[in-house]
Design an enzyme around this catalytic site. Structure first.
Site, mmCIF file in Angstrom:
data_model
loop_
_atom_site.group_PDB
_atom_site.id
_atom_site.type_symbol
_atom_site.label_atom_id
_atom_site.label_comp_id
_atom_site.label_asym_id
_atom_site.label_seq_id
_atom_site.Cartn_x
_atom_site.Cartn_y
_atom_site.Cartn_z
ATOM 1 N N HIS A 42 -16.136 113.247 10.392
ATOM 2 C CA HIS A 42 -16.786 113.652 11.015
ATOM 3 C C HIS A 42 -16.173 115.653 9.784
ATOM 4 O O HIS A 42 -15.484 115.664 9.295
ATOM 5 C CB HIS A 42 -15.888 114.249 12.055
ATOM 6 C CG HIS A 42 -16.299 114.700 13.069
ATOM 7 N ND1 HIS A 42 -16.317 116.195 13.241
ATOM 8 C CD2 HIS A 42 -16.905 114.884 14.124
ATOM 9 C CE1 HIS A 42 -16.308 117.138 13.654
ATOM 10 N NE2 HIS A 42 -16.886 116.475 14.825
ATOM 11 N N GLU B 185 -24.849 115.584 13.046
ATOM 12 C CA GLU B 185 -24.376 117.147 13.981
ATOM 13 C C GLU B 185 -24.157 118.164 12.694
ATOM 14 O O GLU B 185 -23.897 117.919 11.648
ATOM 15 C CB GLU B 185 -23.149 116.509 14.197
ATOM 16 C CG GLU B 185 -22.410 117.263 15.202
ATOM 17 C CD GLU B 185 -21.012 116.851 15.700
ATOM 18 O OE1 GLU B 185 -20.781 117.460 16.775
ATOM 19 O OE2 GLU B 185 -20.610 116.905 14.793
#
Length: 238
Positions: free
Chosen positions: A80, A149
Site C-alpha cells: 500500500h 490506487e
C-alpha cells in the site's frame, strides 16, 4: 488504524448478513480474530493490512503469514502507498511479501499507484507491478489481486475518472498478458482512491475493473453494504 474490538465485532454483525456477494475487510491485526469469528459462515472475508516476509524470528513488532492464518485471515494487502511513503517499503519488499503470501496460502492484494506529479504514470505503475510479480508463475496468477490506487486520490476526495482508471488498469492487464498469456485474465483488478457508494458503479462498469479497494467510506456499515451490493449488481451484469 481504526476500530477497537467491540466496534469491529459490531461492524461484522451489522454487515455480514446483508451482503449480496463475498467481500473482504482488511483490518488492523488486533481485531482480525474477532472479525474472523463473527464472519464465520457468511459472505464476509477477512484480510490483514500488511505482513512481514519472514516466516518467524527476531523481528520485533512484525506479523508473519502464519500468524495471519492462525487468526483466520485469508487475504493481505501488500505494498500500500502508505507503507511505501511512511515506512520506506520498497518494490523488493513488496516482491518478498507477495512470494511469502502465496507460499503460505494467503491471497495478496498487490497495490500500485503513482504520485500526482509523475511524468510518465503508466511507466511508473507498470514498473511497480512488474517488480511485485517477479518470480510469480502463471499458475499463481489466479491467487493474486491487483489494486490500482493513484496516490493523489487517497483520502483527498479526488478520484480518477472511470476512463482514466480503465485506461491504466487495461494497460496493466496487457502487461500481464505479454508476460503470462491468457492466465492474465484470471487476475482481479481493483480501483481505489476515494471510492464510495455514490461512484462505485461508475468504475465497475469498465471492462477491466473487477472491484474496488475502499478506504474511509468502508468504515460505516451501511455504506459498506451499499457498496458491496452495488458492486454485486454491476459485476453480475458484465
Amino acid at each position: 488504524m481504526n476500530m477497537l474490538t467491540e466496534r469491529a465485532r459490531g461492524f461484522a454483525k451489522q454487515v455480514a448478513p446483508r451482503l449480496a456477494s463475498a467481500s473482504v475487510v482488511c483490518a488492523p491485526f488486533t481485531v482480525l480474530s474477532v472479525l474472523s469469528e463473527a464472519a464465520k459462515g457468511t459472505m464476509l472475508k477477512v484480510g490483514a493490512q500488511d505482513m512481514y516476509f519472514q516466516e518467524s524470528g527476531a523481528y520485533t513488532g512484525e506479523i508473519s503469514a502464519g500468524m495471519l492464518l492462525d487468526v483466520g485471515a485469508g487475504y493481505v494487502i501488500v505494498g500500500h502507498s502508505e507503507r511505501r511513503l511512511y515506512f520506506g517499503e520498497t518494490d523488493a519488499d513488496v516482491r518478498r511479501k507477495v512470494e511469502t503470501a502465496l507460499k503460505n496460502g494467503l491471497i495478496p492484494i498487490v497495490c500500485c499507484g503513482e504520485p500526482l506529479d509523475t511524468e510518465a504514470p503508466k511507466d511508473f505503475v507498470k514498473a511497480q507491478l512488474i517488480a511485485a510479480l517477479e518470480g510469480v508463475s502463471g499458475e499463481q496468477l489466479s491467487n493474486i489481486v491487483v489494486a490500482y490506487e493513484p496516490v493523489w486520490a487517497i483520502g483527498t476526495g479526488k478520484t480518477a475518472t472511470p476512463e482514466v482508471a480503465q485506461d491504466m488498469i487495461g494497460s496493466l492487464r496487457f502487461v500481464l498478458k505479454e508476460r503470462f498469456g491468457d492466465a492474465a485474465e484470471e487476475v482481479l483488478f481493483l480501483y481505489g482512491g476515494s471510492v464510495n457508494e455514490k461512484n462505485i458503479a461508475e468504475f465497475l462498469v469498465c471492462d477491466d475493473i473487477d472491484g474496488a479497494l475502499v478506504g474511509g467510506a468502508s468504515l460505516d456499515p451501511d455504506s459498506f453494504v451499499q457498496m458491496v451490493n452495488a458492486a454485486a449488481e454491476v459485476c453480475g451484469q458484465k
